[in-house]
Enzyme design. Structure first.
Site, PDB file in Angstrom:
ATOM      1  N   SER A 246       5.144  -0.247  -8.129  1.00 36.95           N
ATOM      2  CA  SER A 246       5.759   0.683  -7.182  1.00 36.95           C
ATOM      3  C   SER A 246       6.326  -0.132  -6.027  1.00 36.95           C
ATOM      4  O   SER A 246       7.056  -1.097  -6.258  1.00 36.95           O
ATOM      5  CB  SER A 246       4.715   1.718  -6.725  1.00 36.95           C
ATOM      6  OG  SER A 246       5.307   2.686  -5.880  1.00 36.95           O
TER       7      SER A 246
ATOM      8  N   HIS B 121       7.776   3.394  -9.973  1.00 37.72           N
ATOM      9  CA  HIS B 121       7.995   4.632  -9.226  1.00 37.72           C
ATOM     10  C   HIS B 121       9.420   4.636  -8.692  1.00 37.72           C
ATOM     11  O   HIS B 121       9.842   3.682  -8.028  1.00 37.72           O
ATOM     12  CB  HIS B 121       6.997   4.740  -8.077  1.00 37.72           C
ATOM     13  CG  HIS B 121       5.589   4.928  -8.529  1.00 37.72           C
ATOM     14  ND1 HIS B 121       4.514   4.838  -7.670  1.00 37.72           N
ATOM     15  CD2 HIS B 121       5.056   5.205  -9.748  1.00 37.72           C
ATOM     16  CE1 HIS B 121       3.389   5.062  -8.336  1.00 37.72           C
ATOM     17  NE2 HIS B 121       3.697   5.272  -9.609  1.00 37.72           N
TER      18      HIS B 121
ATOM     19  N   ASP C 111      -2.070   4.620  -8.742  1.00 34.03           N
ATOM     20  CA  ASP C 111      -1.523   4.837 -10.075  1.00 34.03           C
ATOM     21  C   ASP C 111      -1.579   3.522 -10.856  1.00 34.03           C
ATOM     22  O   ASP C 111      -1.244   2.462 -10.340  1.00 34.03           O
ATOM     23  CB  ASP C 111      -0.083   5.336  -9.968  1.00 34.03           C
ATOM     24  CG  ASP C 111       0.497   5.781 -11.296  1.00 34.03           C
ATOM     25  OD1 ASP C 111      -0.286   6.098 -12.211  1.00 34.03           O
ATOM     26  OD2 ASP C 111       1.742   5.827 -11.400  1.00 34.03           O
TER      27      ASP C 111
END
Length: 198
Positions: free
Chosen positions: A12, A39, A132
């Site tokens: 991310s 992401h 995540d």
């Protein structure tokens, strides 16, 4: 140890730079497919396939529903879709609810790939500002796969790699960005048979 047949990469905030540093040597040194979930802004087209294609000798494409995973293929998750690996070793897209406030979610990719590839999977978790990917790494570990994590102290956002390391403990191979590709390639070679990474 089975040969590595798939590499999955997640990240991310701050992940693009380490991803760029590892994608060129990986594209040169391993033949198995690589699937990437970063992401992304849900309402903007992704430039990631173009950026990565310029950095390596293999074509990088945005993943499409039902696309088969093929040798030397590099696939990137599309904005606002979860990306999963199916039993027939194809990709699928999903608009299921957000996971850790994200779609695509790294956990979704990692967990589905672990269910299919088991100990023939290698997962890589890069910089990011959420947790995540940690559950997905744990699933890869339970399935017998190999786990590589960017050193948190080298990450622009350390939350994601720290969470991954907490979940899997000493099973994680931790490396700085300039060493990630070497660690991944060495792991592939250690497990390699003719039909695996080469």
């Amino acid at each position: 140890m089975n040969p590595i047949e798939l590499i999955v990469i997640g990240g991310s905030a701050g992940a693009l730079e380490p991803l760029l540093s590892l994608i060129s040597p990986l594209a040169r040194d391993v033949a198995c497919p690589i699937v990437i979930a970063l992401h992304l802004h849900p309402a903007q087209p992704s430039m990631l396939p173009t950026i990565l294609s310029r950095a390596c000798a293999r074509a990088v494409v945005e993943a499409e529903d039902k696309a088969p995973l093929v040798e030397r293929g590099i696939y990137v998750a599309a904005p606002n879709y979860h990306l999963l690996v199916e039993r027939d070793r194809s990709l699928s897209l999903s608009i299921d609810p957000l996971v850790h406030h994200s779609r695509p979610a790294i956990d979704v990719l990692f967990e589905s790939a672990a269910d299919v590839y088991g100990d023939s999977l290698l997962g890589v978790l890069l910089s990011g500002a959420s947790v995540d990917g940690a559950d997905g790494l744990a699933q890869i570990h339970r399935a017998g796969g190999i786990i590589v994590v960017q050193a948190p102290e080298s990450a622009d956002s350390a939350t994601m790699p720290e969470a991954g390391i907490r979940r899997v403990g000493p099973a994680a191979l931790v490396a700085w960005p300039d060493a990630l590709a070497d660690v991944i390639t060495a792991s592939c070679l250690k497990a390699a048979r003719p039909e695996g990474c080469s």
